[in-house]
Design a protein around this motif. Structure first.
Motif, mmCIF file in Angstrom:
data_model
loop_
_atom_site.group_PDB
_atom_site.id
_atom_site.type_symbol
_atom_site.label_atom_id
_atom_site.label_comp_id
_atom_site.label_asym_id
_atom_site.label_seq_id
_atom_site.Cartn_x
_atom_site.Cartn_y
_atom_site.Cartn_z
ATOM 1 N N MET A 18 -22.834 128.753 18.612
ATOM 2 C CA MET A 18 -23.526 128.934 17.343
ATOM 3 C C MET A 18 -22.557 128.660 16.192
ATOM 4 S SD MET A 18 -25.448 132.311 15.811
ATOM 5 C CE MET A 18 -26.646 132.303 17.155
ATOM 6 N N GLU A 19 -22.997 127.890 15.223
ATOM 7 C CA GLU A 19 -22.127 127.555 14.100
ATOM 8 C C GLU A 19 -22.114 128.684 13.081
ATOM 9 O OE1 GLU A 19 -21.781 124.326 10.436
ATOM 10 O OE2 GLU A 19 -22.988 123.855 12.198
ATOM 11 N N GLN A 20 -20.917 128.999 12.607
ATOM 12 C CA GLN A 20 -20.760 129.986 11.543
ATOM 13 C C GLN A 20 -19.889 129.354 10.461
ATOM 14 O OE1 GLN A 20 -18.757 133.590 12.633
ATOM 15 N NE2 GLN A 20 -19.194 134.606 10.712
ATOM 16 N N LEU A 21 -20.447 129.221 9.268
ATOM 17 C CA LEU A 21 -19.734 128.593 8.158
ATOM 18 C C LEU A 21 -19.707 129.543 6.973
ATOM 19 C CD1 LEU A 21 -18.478 126.170 6.585
ATOM 20 C CD2 LEU A 21 -20.823 125.451 6.080
ATOM 21 N N ARG A 22 -18.512 129.753 6.429
ATOM 22 C CA ARG A 22 -18.357 130.511 5.185
ATOM 23 C C ARG A 22 -17.651 129.614 4.182
ATOM 24 N NH1 ARG A 22 -14.972 135.367 6.313
ATOM 25 N NH2 ARG A 22 -14.148 134.092 7.996
ATOM 26 N N LEU A 23 -18.176 129.588 2.964
ATOM 27 C CA LEU A 23 -17.681 128.671 1.938
ATOM 28 C C LEU A 23 -17.640 129.402 0.608
ATOM 29 C CD1 LEU A 23 -17.027 125.614 1.207
ATOM 30 C CD2 LEU A 23 -19.469 125.395 0.720
ATOM 31 N N GLU A 30 -12.409 124.584 -3.381
ATOM 32 C CA GLU A 30 -13.266 125.225 -2.391
ATOM 33 C C GLU A 30 -12.463 125.565 -1.143
ATOM 34 O OE1 GLU A 30 -16.564 122.694 -1.532
ATOM 35 O OE2 GLU A 30 -17.288 122.674 -3.608
ATOM 36 N N VAL A 31 -12.831 126.680 -0.516
ATOM 37 C CA VAL A 31 -12.250 127.058 0.768
ATOM 38 C C VAL A 31 -13.385 127.302 1.751
ATOM 39 C CG1 VAL A 31 -10.138 128.030 -0.208
ATOM 40 C CG2 VAL A 31 -12.143 129.498 0.067
ATOM 41 N N ALA A 32 -13.112 127.031 3.012
ATOM 42 C CA ALA A 32 -14.148 127.202 4.030
ATOM 43 C C ALA A 32 -13.531 127.658 5.335
ATOM 44 C CB ALA A 32 -14.911 125.893 4.249
ATOM 45 N N SER A 33 -14.294 128.431 6.081
ATOM 46 C CA SER A 33 -13.917 128.836 7.432
ATOM 47 C C SER A 33 -15.096 128.512 8.337
ATOM 48 C CB SER A 33 -13.601 130.334 7.473
ATOM 49 O OG SER A 33 -13.352 130.759 8.807
ATOM 50 N N THR A 34 -14.836 127.782 9.415
ATOM 51 C CA THR A 34 -15.904 127.307 10.295
ATOM 52 C C THR A 34 -15.606 127.667 11.738
ATOM 53 O OG1 THR A 34 -16.245 125.410 8.820
ATOM 54 C CG2 THR A 34 -17.265 125.305 11.001
ATOM 55 N N GLN A 35 -16.624 128.166 12.432
ATOM 56 C CA GLN A 35 -16.556 128.412 13.861
ATOM 57 C C GLN A 35 -17.774 127.735 14.479
ATOM 58 O OE1 GLN A 35 -15.575 132.398 14.895
ATOM 59 N NE2 GLN A 35 -16.274 132.231 17.011
ATOM 60 N N GLN A 62 -19.470 117.708 15.667
ATOM 61 C CA GLN A 62 -19.059 116.330 15.432
ATOM 62 C C GLN A 62 -19.434 115.917 14.015
ATOM 63 O OE1 GLN A 62 -17.612 113.828 17.431
ATOM 64 N NE2 GLN A 62 -17.127 115.382 18.997
ATOM 65 N N PHE A 63 -18.622 115.027 13.432
ATOM 66 C CA PHE A 63 -18.880 114.505 12.089
ATOM 67 C C PHE A 63 -18.951 112.980 12.144
ATOM 68 C CE2 PHE A 63 -16.502 118.472 11.344
ATOM 69 C CZ PHE A 63 -17.397 119.150 10.534
ATOM 70 N N ASP A 64 -19.977 112.403 11.549
ATOM 71 C CA ASP A 64 -20.000 110.957 11.370
ATOM 72 C C ASP A 64 -18.914 110.551 10.379
ATOM 73 O OD1 ASP A 64 -22.145 110.628 13.077
ATOM 74 O OD2 ASP A 64 -23.640 110.746 11.462
ATOM 75 N N LYS A 65 -18.597 109.268 10.347
ATOM 76 C CA LYS A 65 -17.582 108.781 9.408
ATOM 77 C C LYS A 65 -18.050 109.037 7.981
ATOM 78 C CE LYS A 65 -15.594 105.328 12.503
ATOM 79 N NZ LYS A 65 -16.416 105.613 13.684
ATOM 80 N N ALA A 113 -18.157 118.095 23.428
ATOM 81 C CA ALA A 113 -19.400 118.852 23.618
ATOM 82 C C ALA A 113 -19.113 120.163 24.336
ATOM 83 C CB ALA A 113 -20.388 118.018 24.426
ATOM 84 N N GLY A 114 -19.599 121.253 23.768
ATOM 85 C CA GLY A 114 -19.434 122.561 24.375
ATOM 86 C C GLY A 114 -18.106 123.234 24.104
ATOM 87 N N GLN A 115 -17.177 122.554 23.461
ATOM 88 C CA GLN A 115 -15.850 123.138 23.234
ATOM 89 C C GLN A 115 -15.855 124.048 22.002
ATOM 90 O OE1 GLN A 115 -11.809 120.887 23.037
ATOM 91 N NE2 GLN A 115 -12.370 121.331 20.911
ATOM 92 N N PRO A 116 -15.455 125.314 22.151
ATOM 93 C CA PRO A 116 -15.346 126.181 20.978
ATOM 94 C C PRO A 116 -14.296 125.623 20.017
ATOM 95 C CG PRO A 116 -15.272 127.452 23.009
ATOM 96 C CD PRO A 116 -15.127 126.019 23.398
ATOM 97 N N TRP A 117 -14.595 125.722 18.751
ATOM 98 C CA TRP A 117 -13.709 125.144 17.736
ATOM 99 C C TRP A 117 -13.743 126.032 16.508
ATOM 100 C CZ3 TRP A 117 -14.902 120.137 14.534
ATOM 101 C CH2 TRP A 117 -13.737 119.698 13.879
ATOM 102 N N ARG A 118 -12.570 126.376 16.010
ATOM 103 C CA ARG A 118 -12.469 127.170 14.792
ATOM 104 C C ARG A 118 -11.404 126.554 13.899
ATOM 105 N NH1 ARG A 118 -9.495 132.290 13.659
ATOM 106 N NH2 ARG A 118 -10.254 132.997 11.636
ATOM 107 N N TYR A 119 -11.734 126.414 12.621
ATOM 108 C CA TYR A 119 -10.787 125.817 11.685
ATOM 109 C C TYR A 119 -11.086 126.300 10.268
ATOM 110 C CZ TYR A 119 -14.713 122.617 10.833
ATOM 111 O OH TYR A 119 -15.954 122.084 10.541
#
Length: 263
Positions: free
Chosen positions: A1-6, A13-18, A23-26, A73-79
């Motif tokens: 599940m995506e969690q975005l704080r901005l 701007e600052v953001a935290s994403t889980q 994936q992002f297009d170009k 796909a399916g990989q947890p990612w936090r940045y």
């Protein structure tokens, strides 16, 4: 599940994403983009090049750079991410213009510091947000150096500007000036101001102001003033905000301090 704080913080701007498998297009940004990878591995396409960013990696993209990619796909990612307009970033570092020469650096300690500062910047507490802005500005030099940007030599400006800023902070404890106003008052860039102030005092300007507010709170409490009135007079958000800082500094709450004095 995506969690975005901005959040918007001091002109950027600052953001935290889980997320998982995001994936992002170009695409491109008008601003400088700084990212810190905290969990998972990012596959990056940048202006025709491909590379990976592991945990502890920091990415630095210039305005207009074409980027894309993401996690498997399916990989947890936090940045965490910062988006800084070019004039603001250059001015913060005391430069007329700026360009990152290297898009990837591996620095887990700096990545963790960026994440901690961004978490402060995303807080609902105004004072924590101010500390986050101050911390992030202070880290920009290390990020830019790791991206091989040319930075000016930070000359020692002497004690004069530090003393003037301390006087300004002391006279506006209930409503501390913004970081922009601090820098303008002493004629320094925000980045240079933070470096020289901490070098001289061991504290950031807002940390210095907070210790002075807490010290003055102790004096007013010693006179018998109610903690709620003291908090209001010195610009604390509320009495619990005063309690937190007073206890951190002196090891007891304002109420207990007054009770012990009266015993």
């Amino acid at each position: 599940m995506e969690q975005l704080r901005l959040a918007r913080l001091g002109g950027f701007e600052v953001a935290s994403t889980q997320a998982s498998g995001q994936q992002f297009d170009k695409h491109s940004h008008d601003e400088f983009v700084i990212g810190a990878n905290l969990l998972g591995e990012e596959q990056i396409w940048l202006d025709g090049r491909t590379f990976s960013a592991a945990v502890g990696a920091i990415t630095t993209y210039n305005p207009g750079a074409i980027q894309g990619g993401g996690a498997r796909a399916g990989q947890p990612w936090r940045y965490v991410s910062l988006y800084l307009p070019a004039p603001l970033l250059a001015e913060s570092l005391g430069l007329a213009q700026l360009e990152f020469a290297q898009p990837l650096q591996h620095n887990p300690v700096l990545a963790a510091e960026l994440a901690q500062a961004i978490e402060l910047g995303l807080s609902d507490d105004a004072h924590r947000r101010e500390r986050g802005e101050e911390a992030l500005i202070g880290l920009l030099g290390a990020v830019a150096s790791g991206a091989r940007a040319r930075l000016p030599v930070a000359a020692d400006c002497g004690q004069g500007p530090i003393t003037r800023l301390q006087e300004l902070l002391a006279s506006h404890l209930a409503e501390p000036p913004s970081l922009d106003a601090m820098a303008l008052s002493v004629g320094l860039s925000k980045f240079h101001l933070l470096r020289v102030f901490k070098r001289r005092t061991g504290l950031s300007p807002r940390q210095w102001a907070m210790q002075l507010r807490t010290c003055r709170a102790q004096g007013l409490l010693r006179q018998g003033q109610a903690a709620g009135a003291v908090a209001h007079a010195l610009g604390f958000a509320d009495q619990s905000h005063l309690n937190r800082h007073f206890r951190a500094a002196y090891g007891l709450t304002p109420g207990r301090y007054q009770r012990l004095l009266g015993s």
